[in-house]
Design a protein around this motif. Structure first.
Motif, PDB file in Angstrom:
ATOM      1  N   ILE A   1       3.869  17.085  -3.046  1.00 41.98           N
ATOM      2  CA  ILE A   1       3.251  15.789  -2.760  1.00 41.98           C
ATOM      3  C   ILE A   1       4.344  14.863  -2.271  1.00 41.98           C
ATOM      4  CG2 ILE A   1       2.060  13.791  -3.724  1.00 41.98           C
ATOM      5  CD1 ILE A   1       0.858  15.636  -5.829  1.00 41.98           C
ATOM      6  N   GLN A   2       4.119  14.245  -1.113  1.00 44.93           N
ATOM      7  CA  GLN A   2       5.070  13.272  -0.574  1.00 44.93           C
ATOM      8  C   GLN A   2       4.429  11.900  -0.633  1.00 44.93           C
ATOM      9  OE1 GLN A   2       5.931  14.578   3.397  1.00 44.93           O
ATOM     10  NE2 GLN A   2       7.146  16.313   2.712  1.00 44.93           N
ATOM     11  N   SER A   3       5.216  10.891  -0.979  1.00 40.63           N
ATOM     12  CA  SER A   3       4.690   9.528  -1.016  1.00 40.63           C
ATOM     13  C   SER A   3       5.616   8.595  -0.246  1.00 40.63           C
ATOM     14  CB  SER A   3       4.532   9.051  -2.460  1.00 40.63           C
ATOM     15  OG  SER A   3       5.784   8.997  -3.088  1.00 40.63           O
ATOM     16  N   ALA A   4       5.008   7.521   0.268  1.00 37.01           N
ATOM     17  CA  ALA A   4       5.781   6.530   1.009  1.00 37.01           C
ATOM     18  C   ALA A   4       5.035   5.204   1.003  1.00 37.01           C
ATOM     19  CB  ALA A   4       5.995   6.996   2.445  1.00 37.01           C
ATOM     20  N   SER A   5       5.788   4.143   1.193  1.00 37.27           N
ATOM     21  CA  SER A   5       5.192   2.833   1.368  1.00 37.27           C
ATOM     22  C   SER A   5       4.426   2.855   2.686  1.00 37.27           C
ATOM     23  CB  SER A   5       6.295   1.786   1.396  1.00 37.27           C
ATOM     24  OG  SER A   5       5.765   0.529   1.663  1.00 37.27           O
ATOM     25  N   TYR A   6       3.305   2.157   2.745  1.00 34.24           N
ATOM     26  CA  TYR A   6       2.430   2.231   3.909  1.00 34.24           C
ATOM     27  C   TYR A   6       2.067   0.834   4.361  1.00 34.24           C
ATOM     28  CZ  TYR A   6      -1.910   3.309   6.467  1.00 34.24           C
ATOM     29  OH  TYR A   6      -2.895   3.407   7.404  1.00 34.24           O
ATOM     30  N   ALA A   7       2.301   0.536   5.628  1.00 29.04           N
ATOM     31  CA  ALA A   7       1.925  -0.750   6.198  1.00 29.04           C
ATOM     32  C   ALA A   7       0.785  -0.522   7.182  1.00 29.04           C
ATOM     33  CB  ALA A   7       3.113  -1.379   6.910  1.00 29.04           C
ATOM     34  N   ARG A   8      -0.315  -1.242   6.970  1.00 32.52           N
ATOM     35  CA  ARG A   8      -1.453  -1.111   7.886  1.00 32.52           C
ATOM     36  C   ARG A   8      -1.048  -1.545   9.269  1.00 32.52           C
ATOM     37  NH1 ARG A   8      -6.707  -3.776   5.416  1.00 32.52           N
ATOM     38  NH2 ARG A   8      -7.133  -3.875   7.626  1.00 32.52           N
TER      39      ARG A   8
ATOM     40  N   LYS B   1      -3.834  21.859   6.286  1.00 28.15           N
ATOM     41  CA  LYS B   1      -3.675  22.245   4.878  1.00 28.15           C
ATOM     42  C   LYS B   1      -3.102  21.094   4.054  1.00 28.15           C
ATOM     43  CE  LYS B   1      -3.317  27.076   5.908  1.00 28.15           C
ATOM     44  NZ  LYS B   1      -2.665  28.331   5.707  1.00 28.15           N
ATOM     45  N   GLU B   2      -3.694  19.888   4.273  1.00 26.90           N
ATOM     46  CA  GLU B   2      -3.212  18.726   3.535  1.00 26.90           C
ATOM     47  C   GLU B   2      -4.317  17.717   3.302  1.00 26.90           C
ATOM     48  OE1 GLU B   2      -0.045  17.239   6.020  1.00 26.90           O
ATOM     49  OE2 GLU B   2      -1.378  15.817   6.998  1.00 26.90           O
ATOM     50  N   THR B   3      -4.081  16.899   2.295  1.00 26.74           N
ATOM     51  CA  THR B   3      -4.958  15.781   1.964  1.00 26.74           C
ATOM     52  C   THR B   3      -4.107  14.521   2.016  1.00 26.74           C
ATOM     53  OG1 THR B   3      -6.390  17.127   0.573  1.00 26.74           O
ATOM     54  CG2 THR B   3      -6.405  14.757   0.162  1.00 26.74           C
ATOM     55  N   THR B   4      -4.629  13.483   2.661  1.00 28.45           N
ATOM     56  CA  THR B   4      -3.934  12.210   2.765  1.00 28.45           C
ATOM     57  C   THR B   4      -4.684  11.189   1.922  1.00 28.45           C
ATOM     58  OG1 THR B   4      -3.246  12.769   5.008  1.00 28.45           O
ATOM     59  CG2 THR B   4      -3.080  10.458   4.372  1.00 28.45           C
ATOM     60  N   VAL B   5      -3.936  10.479   1.087  1.00 29.17           N
ATOM     61  CA  VAL B   5      -4.516   9.502   0.170  1.00 29.17           C
ATOM     62  C   VAL B   5      -3.823   8.164   0.401  1.00 29.17           C
ATOM     63  CG1 VAL B   5      -4.871   8.913  -2.256  1.00 29.17           C
ATOM     64  CG2 VAL B   5      -4.931  11.314  -1.539  1.00 29.17           C
TER      65      VAL B   5
ATOM     66  N   ALA C   1      -0.739   7.973 -10.130  1.00 28.35           N
ATOM     67  CA  ALA C   1      -0.096   9.037 -10.909  1.00 28.35           C
ATOM     68  C   ALA C   1      -0.264  10.369 -10.174  1.00 28.35           C
ATOM     69  CB  ALA C   1      -0.712   9.101 -12.293  1.00 28.35           C
ATOM     70  N   GLU C   2       0.842  10.897  -9.701  1.00 30.64           N
ATOM     71  CA  GLU C   2       0.791  12.146  -8.945  1.00 30.64           C
ATOM     72  C   GLU C   2       0.305  13.304  -9.807  1.00 30.64           C
ATOM     73  OE1 GLU C   2       4.308  13.006  -6.661  1.00 30.64           O
ATOM     74  OE2 GLU C   2       4.391  10.975  -5.862  1.00 30.64           O
ATOM     75  N   ASP C   3       0.612  13.285 -11.103  1.00 29.61           N
ATOM     76  CA  ASP C   3       0.150  14.368 -11.964  1.00 29.61           C
ATOM     77  C   ASP C   3      -1.376  14.358 -12.103  1.00 29.61           C
ATOM     78  OD1 ASP C   3       0.451  11.972 -13.433  1.00 29.61           O
ATOM     79  OD2 ASP C   3       0.605  13.061 -15.322  1.00 29.61           O
TER      80      ASP C   3
ATOM     81  N   MET D   1       0.839  -1.179   0.000  1.00 35.85           N
ATOM     82  CA  MET D   1       0.000   0.000   0.000  1.00 35.85           C
ATOM     83  C   MET D   1       0.884   1.243   0.000  1.00 35.85           C
ATOM     84  SD  MET D   1      -3.123  -1.088   2.517  1.00 35.85           S
ATOM     85  CE  MET D   1      -4.057   0.359   2.178  1.00 35.85           C
ATOM     86  N   TRP D   2       0.294   2.340  -0.471  1.00 39.05           N
ATOM     87  CA  TRP D   2       1.005   3.604  -0.570  1.00 39.05           C
ATOM     88  C   TRP D   2       0.214   4.697   0.122  1.00 39.05           C
ATOM     89  CZ3 TRP D   2       5.798   4.133  -2.595  1.00 39.05           C
ATOM     90  CH2 TRP D   2       6.312   3.019  -3.254  1.00 39.05           C
ATOM     91  N   ILE D   3       0.929   5.644   0.711  1.00 40.30           N
ATOM     92  CA  ILE D   3       0.286   6.801   1.318  1.00 40.30           C
ATOM     93  C   ILE D   3       0.887   8.063   0.702  1.00 40.30           C
ATOM     94  CG2 ILE D   3       1.863   6.870   3.301  1.00 40.30           C
ATOM     95  CD1 ILE D   3      -0.635   7.790   4.956  1.00 40.30           C
ATOM     96  N   TYR D   4       0.014   8.984   0.348  1.00 40.48           N
ATOM     97  CA  TYR D   4       0.419  10.260  -0.242  1.00 40.48           C
ATOM     98  C   TYR D   4      -0.070  11.375   0.661  1.00 40.48           C
ATOM     99  CZ  TYR D   4       1.180   7.508  -4.426  1.00 40.48           C
ATOM    100  OH  TYR D   4       1.631   6.559  -5.310  1.00 40.48           O
ATOM    101  N   THR D   5       0.796  12.328   0.909  1.00 41.10           N
ATOM    102  CA  THR D   5       0.423  13.525   1.655  1.00 41.10           C
ATOM    103  C   THR D   5       0.581  14.698   0.710  1.00 41.10           C
ATOM    104  OG1 THR D   5       1.235  12.523   3.692  1.00 41.10           O
ATOM    105  CG2 THR D   5       0.865  14.900   3.720  1.00 41.10           C
TER     106      THR D   5
END
Length: 84
Positions: free
Chosen positions: A69-76, A40-44, A51-53, A1-5
């Protein structure tokens, strides 16, 4: 999974958060979207990289500015996340 801020400019109230969340959900296959006007952020959260664009364009189309936009691997984390 991925998390985007995503840093989002100009969200002023709770009513500002909903259009941003809806735009991301319609544009991309995501599991979870939440916005915070105070941060002032959205978390996805998504199963696969997105696609960040496309995310940037979807949020921009709602009239809000998209900053970095920051992205990282996400572990539940939680009771039922053993071995995931």
């Amino acid at each position: 999974m991925w998390i985007y801020t995503v840093q989002v400019d100009s969200m002023m109230c709770g009513m500002c958060e909903s259009p941003v969340n809806d735009a991301v959900r319609k544009a991309l296959p995501v599991k979870k979207v939440s916005s915070s006007r105070s941060k002032k952020e959205t978390t996805v959260v998504s199963e696969a990289p997105v696609a960040e664009d496309v995310m940037r364009q979807a949020i921009s189309a709602t009239g809000y500015g998209v900053l970095p936009i920051q992205s990282a691997s996400y572990a539940r984390k939680g009771l039922f996340s053993f071995g995931k």
